[in-house]
Design a protein around this motif. Sequence first.
Motif, mmCIF file in Angstrom:
data_model
loop_
_atom_site.group_PDB
_atom_site.id
_atom_site.type_symbol
_atom_site.label_atom_id
_atom_site.label_comp_id
_atom_site.label_asym_id
_atom_site.label_seq_id
_atom_site.Cartn_x
_atom_site.Cartn_y
_atom_site.Cartn_z
ATOM 1 N N ASN A 87 0.802 -1.231 0.000
ATOM 2 C CA ASN A 87 0.000 0.000 0.000
ATOM 3 C C ASN A 87 0.831 1.275 0.000
ATOM 4 O OD1 ASN A 87 -2.480 -1.452 0.085
ATOM 5 N ND2 ASN A 87 -2.152 -1.787 2.281
ATOM 6 N N VAL A 88 1.979 1.246 -0.701
ATOM 7 C CA VAL A 88 2.800 2.453 -0.823
ATOM 8 C C VAL A 88 2.948 2.888 -2.280
ATOM 9 C CG1 VAL A 88 4.082 2.000 1.320
ATOM 10 C CG2 VAL A 88 5.009 1.181 -0.870
ATOM 11 N N ILE A 89 2.251 2.232 -3.196
ATOM 12 C CA ILE A 89 2.397 2.508 -4.624
ATOM 13 C C ILE A 89 2.117 3.975 -4.968
ATOM 14 C CG2 ILE A 89 0.029 1.802 -5.253
ATOM 15 C CD1 ILE A 89 3.213 1.098 -7.329
ATOM 16 N N ASP A 90 1.208 4.626 -4.241
ATOM 17 C CA ASP A 90 0.896 6.028 -4.511
ATOM 18 C C ASP A 90 2.027 6.971 -4.099
ATOM 19 O OD1 ASP A 90 -1.537 5.276 -5.544
ATOM 20 O OD2 ASP A 90 -2.645 5.665 -3.696
ATOM 21 N N GLN A 91 2.959 6.461 -3.299
ATOM 22 C CA GLN A 91 4.094 7.269 -2.853
ATOM 23 C C GLN A 91 5.304 7.137 -3.772
ATOM 24 O OE1 GLN A 91 3.391 5.561 1.418
ATOM 25 N NE2 GLN A 91 4.932 7.174 1.571
ATOM 26 N N VAL A 92 5.246 6.199 -4.713
ATOM 27 C CA VAL A 92 6.435 5.827 -5.468
ATOM 28 C C VAL A 92 6.262 6.071 -6.961
ATOM 29 C CG1 VAL A 92 8.037 3.946 -5.984
ATOM 30 C CG2 VAL A 92 6.909 4.017 -3.751
ATOM 31 N N GLU A 93 7.305 6.637 -7.562
ATOM 32 C CA GLU A 93 7.411 6.737 -9.016
ATOM 33 C C GLU A 93 8.610 5.886 -9.423
ATOM 34 O OE1 GLU A 93 7.924 10.057 -12.563
ATOM 35 O OE2 GLU A 93 8.566 10.570 -10.533
ATOM 36 N N ILE A 94 8.363 4.846 -10.215
ATOM 37 C CA ILE A 94 9.428 3.953 -10.662
ATOM 38 C C ILE A 94 9.821 4.351 -12.077
ATOM 39 C CG2 ILE A 94 10.099 1.569 -11.118
ATOM 40 C CD1 ILE A 94 7.827 0.723 -9.215
ATOM 41 N N LEU A 95 11.110 4.608 -12.264
ATOM 42 C CA LEU A 95 11.626 4.977 -13.572
ATOM 43 C C LEU A 95 12.551 3.875 -14.070
ATOM 44 C CD1 LEU A 95 12.423 8.734 -12.871
ATOM 45 C CD2 LEU A 95 10.343 7.761 -13.867
ATOM 46 N N PHE A 96 12.215 3.302 -15.220
ATOM 47 C CA PHE A 96 12.989 2.225 -15.802
ATOM 48 C C PHE A 96 13.989 2.799 -16.787
ATOM 49 C CE2 PHE A 96 13.229 -0.645 -19.585
ATOM 50 C CZ PHE A 96 14.083 -1.577 -19.026
ATOM 51 N N GLY A 97 15.276 2.467 -16.581
ATOM 52 C CA GLY A 97 16.308 2.914 -17.502
ATOM 53 C C GLY A 97 17.637 3.106 -16.805
ATOM 54 N N VAL A 98 18.594 3.638 -17.554
ATOM 55 C CA VAL A 98 19.938 3.885 -17.037
ATOM 56 C C VAL A 98 19.921 5.183 -16.221
ATOM 57 C CG1 VAL A 98 22.344 4.289 -17.698
ATOM 58 C CG2 VAL A 98 20.945 2.659 -18.983
ATOM 59 N N SER A 99 20.435 5.109 -15.001
ATOM 60 C CA SER A 99 20.334 6.256 -14.086
ATOM 61 C C SER A 99 20.983 7.520 -14.639
ATOM 62 C CB SER A 99 20.929 5.918 -12.725
ATOM 63 O OG SER A 99 22.312 5.641 -12.821
ATOM 64 N N GLY A 100 22.137 7.398 -15.303
ATOM 65 C CA GLY A 100 22.821 8.584 -15.814
ATOM 66 C C GLY A 100 21.948 9.416 -16.737
ATOM 67 N N LYS A 101 21.200 8.770 -17.607
ATOM 68 C CA LYS A 101 20.308 9.484 -18.525
ATOM 69 C C LYS A 101 19.089 10.029 -17.791
ATOM 70 C CE LYS A 101 17.528 9.381 -22.659
ATOM 71 N NZ LYS A 101 16.823 10.492 -22.154
ATOM 72 N N ILE A 102 18.486 9.210 -16.950
ATOM 73 C CA ILE A 102 17.282 9.645 -16.225
ATOM 74 C C ILE A 102 17.596 10.837 -15.330
ATOM 75 C CG2 ILE A 102 15.618 8.969 -14.452
ATOM 76 C CD1 ILE A 102 15.664 6.143 -15.727
ATOM 77 N N ILE A 103 18.754 10.814 -14.696
ATOM 78 C CA ILE A 103 19.146 11.920 -13.817
ATOM 79 C C ILE A 103 19.257 13.224 -14.606
ATOM 80 C CG2 ILE A 103 21.129 12.792 -12.507
ATOM 81 C CD1 ILE A 103 21.351 9.913 -11.367
ATOM 82 N N LYS A 104 19.797 13.142 -15.805
ATOM 83 C CA LYS A 104 19.887 14.356 -16.655
ATOM 84 C C LYS A 104 18.488 14.890 -16.966
ATOM 85 C CE LYS A 104 24.470 13.886 -18.016
ATOM 86 N NZ LYS A 104 25.164 14.292 -16.831
ATOM 87 N N ASP A 105 17.532 13.974 -17.223
ATOM 88 C CA ASP A 105 16.148 14.392 -17.473
ATOM 89 C C ASP A 105 15.535 15.041 -16.229
ATOM 90 O OD1 ASP A 105 16.368 13.375 -20.049
ATOM 91 O OD2 ASP A 105 15.356 11.482 -19.559
ATOM 92 N N LEU A 106 15.829 14.494 -15.066
ATOM 93 C CA LEU A 106 15.309 15.081 -13.821
ATOM 94 C C LEU A 106 15.860 16.489 -13.614
ATOM 95 C CD1 LEU A 106 15.562 11.965 -11.447
ATOM 96 C CD2 LEU A 106 13.481 12.919 -12.462
#
Length: 195
Positions: A87-106
């Motif tokens: 029951n914590v799914i509403d608290q979580v955003e899961i991002l699938f992919g390589v962290s280096g690229k996702i971090i740049k997007d963030l």
Amino acid sequence: MIANNEYYELTIEHRNQHKCGGYPFENGQFLTDIVQELRSENILEIGTSIGYSTNCFARAFDTVKITTIDKDKTHCELATKNFKENNVIDQVEILFGVSGKIIKDLKIDNKKYDIIFFDGFSPNPDEVDDYIELLNNSGLLITTNLELPSKIYRVDEYLDKILKLGSTTIRFGDIAFSSKDKTKLEICKKLWGST
């Protein structure tokens, strides 16, 4: 709902079957305690595995929001299932992919976090600038797996970059806590010793 110690054991069982690097963080209670003590609201986790650490963060408050990144699709699917069950799914955003690229997007989206928890295979010195930029001004960077052997990344280079960017670091073996706010580091030291 999966009990915390059961979730930890499930992660070890998964790692053994999947033959992956999904080692659970050994001090899950610390993760819950540090979020409560610092009243953290937004957390970025690098390395989801099947969601044990994310769940520890989410247990602190039902208002905590966690963005978690993993490059293994199976991990993301299992974590999603576990978050729903807990029951914590509403608290979580899961991002699938390589962290280096996702971090740049963030960074492009101007995201800011109270805590960044690096629990990937081995910390990459090339990503330190991004972590510090994504932290709130007095945010906390928790880095694990400092003692994992790596032919590519050097821990001393990683920690030196953190210092050059204006943060202080305390280290306990395989883990480091870094922040511009020395009071937060004292809180980490106190909590780490008590859990």
